[in-house]
Write an enzyme that holds these catalytic residues in place. Sequence first.
Site, PDB file in Angstrom:
ATOM      1  N   ARG A 243       0.822  -1.229   0.000  1.00 32.71           N
ATOM      2  CA  ARG A 243       0.000   0.000   0.000  1.00 32.71           C
ATOM      3  C   ARG A 243       0.849   1.269   0.000  1.00 32.71           C
ATOM      4  NH1 ARG A 243      -2.879  -2.868   3.949  1.00 32.71           N
ATOM      5  NH2 ARG A 243      -4.752  -3.853   3.104  1.00 32.71           N
TER       6      ARG A 243
ATOM      7  N   LYS B  50       3.510  12.164 -10.153  1.00 27.16           N
ATOM      8  CA  LYS B  50       2.680  11.410 -11.093  1.00 27.16           C
ATOM      9  C   LYS B  50       3.466  10.186 -11.518  1.00 27.16           C
ATOM     10  CE  LYS B  50       0.653  13.711 -14.465  1.00 27.16           C
ATOM     11  NZ  LYS B  50       0.413  14.812 -15.442  1.00 27.16           N
TER      12      LYS B  50
ATOM     13  N   GLU C  50      11.287  20.848 -22.549  1.00 23.96           N
ATOM     14  CA  GLU C  50      10.341  21.002 -21.424  1.00 23.96           C
ATOM     15  C   GLU C  50      10.693  22.227 -20.573  1.00 23.96           C
ATOM     16  OE1 GLU C  50       7.555  19.478 -21.001  1.00 23.96           O
ATOM     17  OE2 GLU C  50       7.667  17.369 -21.600  1.00 23.96           O
TER      18      GLU C  50
ATOM     19  N   LYS D  84       8.185  24.195 -11.827  1.00 22.43           N
ATOM     20  CA  LYS D  84       7.207  23.099 -11.940  1.00 22.43           C
ATOM     21  C   LYS D  84       6.481  22.897 -10.615  1.00 22.43           C
ATOM     22  CE  LYS D  84       5.986  18.453 -13.182  1.00 22.43           C
ATOM     23  NZ  LYS D  84       6.238  17.179 -13.826  1.00 22.43           N
TER      24      LYS D  84
ATOM     25  N   GLU E 269      -4.237  17.235  -9.963  1.00 20.94           N
ATOM     26  CA  GLU E 269      -4.752  17.482 -11.306  1.00 20.94           C
ATOM     27  C   GLU E 269      -6.269  17.357 -11.389  1.00 20.94           C
ATOM     28  OE1 GLU E 269      -1.543  16.062 -13.961  1.00 20.94           O
ATOM     29  OE2 GLU E 269      -3.122  16.014 -15.469  1.00 20.94           O
TER      30      GLU E 269
ATOM     31  N   ARG F 189      -7.106  22.126 -16.811  1.00 25.03           N
ATOM     32  CA  ARG F 189      -6.665  23.275 -17.608  1.00 25.03           C
ATOM     33  C   ARG F 189      -5.314  23.742 -17.100  1.00 25.03           C
ATOM     34  NH1 ARG F 189     -11.890  26.590 -16.427  1.00 25.03           N
ATOM     35  NH2 ARG F 189     -11.363  25.584 -14.483  1.00 25.03           N
TER      36      ARG F 189
ATOM     37  N   ASN G 100       0.540  21.868 -19.980  1.00 27.53           N
ATOM     38  CA  ASN G 100       0.236  21.047 -21.166  1.00 27.53           C
ATOM     39  C   ASN G 100       0.563  21.759 -22.477  1.00 27.53           C
ATOM     40  OD1 ASN G 100      -0.566  18.856 -19.695  1.00 27.53           O
ATOM     41  ND2 ASN G 100      -2.695  19.525 -19.566  1.00 27.53           N
TER      42      ASN G 100
ATOM     43  N   HIS H  66       1.627  19.978 -25.726  1.00 24.32           N
ATOM     44  CA  HIS H  66       1.248  18.568 -25.636  1.00 24.32           C
ATOM     45  C   HIS H  66      -0.048  18.239 -26.380  1.00 24.32           C
ATOM     46  CE1 HIS H  66       4.356  18.829 -22.629  1.00 24.32           C
ATOM     47  NE2 HIS H  66       4.329  17.529 -22.423  1.00 24.32           N
TER      48      HIS H  66
ATOM     49  N   HIS I 109       1.455  15.074 -28.005  1.00 24.68           N
ATOM     50  CA  HIS I 109       1.061  13.693 -27.686  1.00 24.68           C
ATOM     51  C   HIS I 109       0.496  12.958 -28.909  1.00 24.68           C
ATOM     52  CE1 HIS I 109       0.957  13.825 -22.994  1.00 24.68           C
ATOM     53  NE2 HIS I 109       2.064  13.277 -23.439  1.00 24.68           N
TER      54      HIS I 109
ATOM     55  N   HIS J 192      10.084  12.375 -26.615  1.00 25.02           N
ATOM     56  CA  HIS J 192       8.941  13.149 -26.127  1.00 25.02           C
ATOM     57  C   HIS J 192       9.186  14.663 -26.243  1.00 25.02           C
ATOM     58  CE1 HIS J 192       5.543  14.337 -23.647  1.00 25.02           C
ATOM     59  NE2 HIS J 192       6.376  14.997 -22.852  1.00 25.02           N
TER      60      HIS J 192
HETATM   61  N1  LIG Z   1       5.662  11.700 -14.319  1.00 30.38           N
HETATM   62  C1  LIG Z   1       5.768  12.818 -14.990  1.00 30.38           C
HETATM   63  O1  LIG Z   1       5.318  13.866 -14.556  1.00 30.38           O
HETATM   64  C2  LIG Z   1       6.491  12.807 -16.312  1.00 30.38           C
HETATM   65  C3  LIG Z   1       6.831  14.012 -16.921  1.00 30.38           C
HETATM   66  C4  LIG Z   1       7.544  13.980 -18.110  1.00 30.38           C
HETATM   67  C5  LIG Z   1       7.891  12.766 -18.671  1.00 30.38           C
HETATM   68  N2  LIG Z   1       7.527  11.602 -18.049  1.00 30.38           N
HETATM   69  C6  LIG Z   1       7.874  10.294 -18.647  1.00 30.38           C
HETATM   70  O2  LIG Z   1       9.267  10.211 -18.765  1.00 30.38           O
HETATM   71  C7  LIG Z   1       9.587   9.310 -19.813  1.00 30.38           C
HETATM   72  C8  LIG Z   1      10.685   9.909 -20.660  1.00 30.38           C
HETATM   73  O3  LIG Z   1      11.804  10.121 -19.845  1.00 30.38           O
HETATM   74  P1  LIG Z   1      13.286  10.137 -20.440  1.00 30.38           P
HETATM   75  O4  LIG Z   1      13.339  11.022 -21.617  1.00 30.38           O
HETATM   76  O5  LIG Z   1      14.189  10.385 -19.307  1.00 30.38           O
HETATM   77  O6  LIG Z   1      13.410   8.650 -21.026  1.00 30.38           O
HETATM   78  P2  LIG Z   1      14.209   7.352 -20.568  1.00 30.38           P
HETATM   79  O7  LIG Z   1      14.027   7.065 -19.143  1.00 30.38           O
HETATM   80  O8  LIG Z   1      13.814   6.285 -21.519  1.00 30.38           O
HETATM   81  O9  LIG Z   1      15.735   7.744 -20.818  1.00 30.38           O
HETATM   82  C9  LIG Z   1      16.169   8.014 -22.124  1.00 30.38           C
HETATM   83  C10 LIG Z   1      17.371   7.151 -22.512  1.00 30.38           C
HETATM   84  O10 LIG Z   1      18.535   7.654 -21.883  1.00 30.38           O
HETATM   85  C11 LIG Z   1      19.239   6.609 -21.228  1.00 30.38           C
HETATM   86  N3  LIG Z   1      19.921   7.218 -20.095  1.00 30.38           N
HETATM   87  C12 LIG Z   1      19.378   7.566 -18.917  1.00 30.38           C
HETATM   88  N4  LIG Z   1      20.275   8.236 -18.178  1.00 30.38           N
HETATM   89  C13 LIG Z   1      21.412   8.278 -18.887  1.00 30.38           C
HETATM   90  C14 LIG Z   1      22.684   8.845 -18.650  1.00 30.38           C
HETATM   91  N5  LIG Z   1      22.951   9.530 -17.527  1.00 30.38           N
HETATM   92  N6  LIG Z   1      23.622   8.693 -19.610  1.00 30.38           N
HETATM   93  C15 LIG Z   1      23.356   8.035 -20.768  1.00 30.38           C
HETATM   94  N7  LIG Z   1      22.155   7.514 -21.045  1.00 30.38           N
HETATM   95  C16 LIG Z   1      21.199   7.623 -20.116  1.00 30.38           C
HETATM   96  C17 LIG Z   1      18.184   5.604 -20.889  1.00 30.38           C
HETATM   97  O11 LIG Z   1      18.722   4.323 -20.719  1.00 30.38           O
HETATM   98  C18 LIG Z   1      17.251   5.697 -22.102  1.00 30.38           C
HETATM   99  O12 LIG Z   1      17.745   4.889 -23.118  1.00 30.38           O
HETATM  100  C19 LIG Z   1       8.305   9.100 -20.589  1.00 30.38           C
HETATM  101  O13 LIG Z   1       7.809   7.807 -20.301  1.00 30.38           O
HETATM  102  C20 LIG Z   1       7.371  10.146 -20.042  1.00 30.38           C
HETATM  103  O14 LIG Z   1       6.016   9.752 -20.086  1.00 30.38           O
HETATM  104  C21 LIG Z   1       6.846  11.599 -16.884  1.00 30.38           C
HETATM  105 ZN   LIG Z   2       5.915  16.546 -21.436  1.00 36.76          ZN
END
Ligand SMILES: NC(=O)c1ccc[n+]([C@@H]2O[C@H](COP(=O)([O-])OP(=O)(O)OC[C@H]3O[C@@H](n4cnc5c(N)ncnc54)[C@H](O)[C@@H]3O)[C@@H](O)[C@H]2O)c1
Ligand SMILES: [Zn+2]
Length: 400
Positions: free
Chosen positions: A156, A178, A220, A262, A272, A276, A280, A283, A287, A300
Amino acid sequence: MDSATITGSGLSGAPRDSLTARFRVRDAFALPGDDETVVARAARDQTYPIHVTRDATATRTRLAELLETAETVAVISDETVDALYGNQLRATLRRLGHDVIAQTVPAGEASKSLEQAIALWHWLADSRLGRRDVVLSFGGGVICDLGGWVASAYMRGIPYVNLPTTLLAMVDGALGGKVAVNHRVAKNLLGAFEQPAGVVCHLPHLRSLERRQLAAGLAECIKKGVIASPAYFDFIEANADAILAGDQEALEQLVRAAAAIKTALIERDPYEIDLRRPLNFGHTVGHPLETVTGYAPLLHGEAVAFGMAVEARIAEQRGWLDAHTLDRLIVLLDRCGLPTDAGLLPPITAGELIGAMEKVRLIRAGSLRWVLPLALGETIIADDVTEAEVREALARSGAQ
Ligand SMILES: NC(=O)c1ccc[n+]([C@@H]2O[C@H](COP(=O)([O-])OP(=O)(O)OC[C@H]3O[C@@H](n4cnc5c(N)ncnc54)[C@H](O)[C@@H]3O)[C@@H](O)[C@H]2O)c1
Ligand SMILES: [Zn+2]
């Protein structure tokens, strides 16, 4: 209702396997009136620190604070990050006196899955991780989303700490609580709001990140400048080259300010309830663009950059955003190597994109919310953008 009186010696500090403390609990609740609605209180207003660190010593100190109560630390990571930094982190944690268990998943979005979460729950259960132990999510946004969700449901909810290793995760994904995995019907469909116990952004981890990934994270940040902070936009304009070259000082300021902006924005509505949200911006187009391109070829942040270009063009067509500010945004995105023109994307047509937006509109009870900038730091959230306006902006962005 009278509250309970609890007396006895606390468990804090007691070794886990010597539960000898005795509690005596006395309650004297009044009975509710016949037509009194019972109101359950479930305050979730906690705070957590976001540390930005520049060297191993500072990171170790911050991790020691955040992991203080944990006997065992369960590190969740991806294979790339583990190969680069896994040994180092495990050694640090052991030096801090923790038992360490570690699990890795393949790098990439596909690991944000229910199947992967289930495998991790089996692992935690077999490891007998307890409520006072901590999950440490060590990786990009994928790992922070996956690890946080696993922690939020295991027993939990046990505490989790984020140690983000991508710029995108440091400025966005690791912050805000999130947590989710994807389902074939929609991205992030299965998840929760569960705040981390803390976040440590160790800047040297960014040294091994590809420039393209840095730029995606920067998208971002640019978004935050447009919607909420002219000063932050100015800062990025002045420092984009240094940031993309990995300058630690510029990155430190960038990450610290992103965290401040943020968290201030979501503090108004942490769960959330109101959709609004200026966050976003980019996005509404971004998206669906990820959907039509099948998620794989575009990062992304790149999709969001194209989305911002299109959405800002819609604002300018309406006479809401002046041409000079639009130009500043496009020039900055271009300088970062982020796509503002469909010629730089995998082949897509305006019709495909509009079709994907229509699907989102159906899921969202018939309306799409557009975050349209009026000026840096000022937006209007509108649901009356017409298909003709979108087509015009897409055509200006090279998509027919
Ligand atoms: N929860 C939220 O509020 C929120 C907000 C924005 C994005 N996200 C999520 O985040 C994800 C995208 O995150 P991301 O862009 O970090 O992707 P990711 O976690 O896939 O990392 C991108 C790539 O970089 C590599 N990597 C990570 N750290 C590294 C480092 N220090 N050196 C070399 N390579 C490295 C990873 O192995 C991966 O291949 C999406 O799933 C998105 O939905 C969530
Ligand atoms: Zn985003």
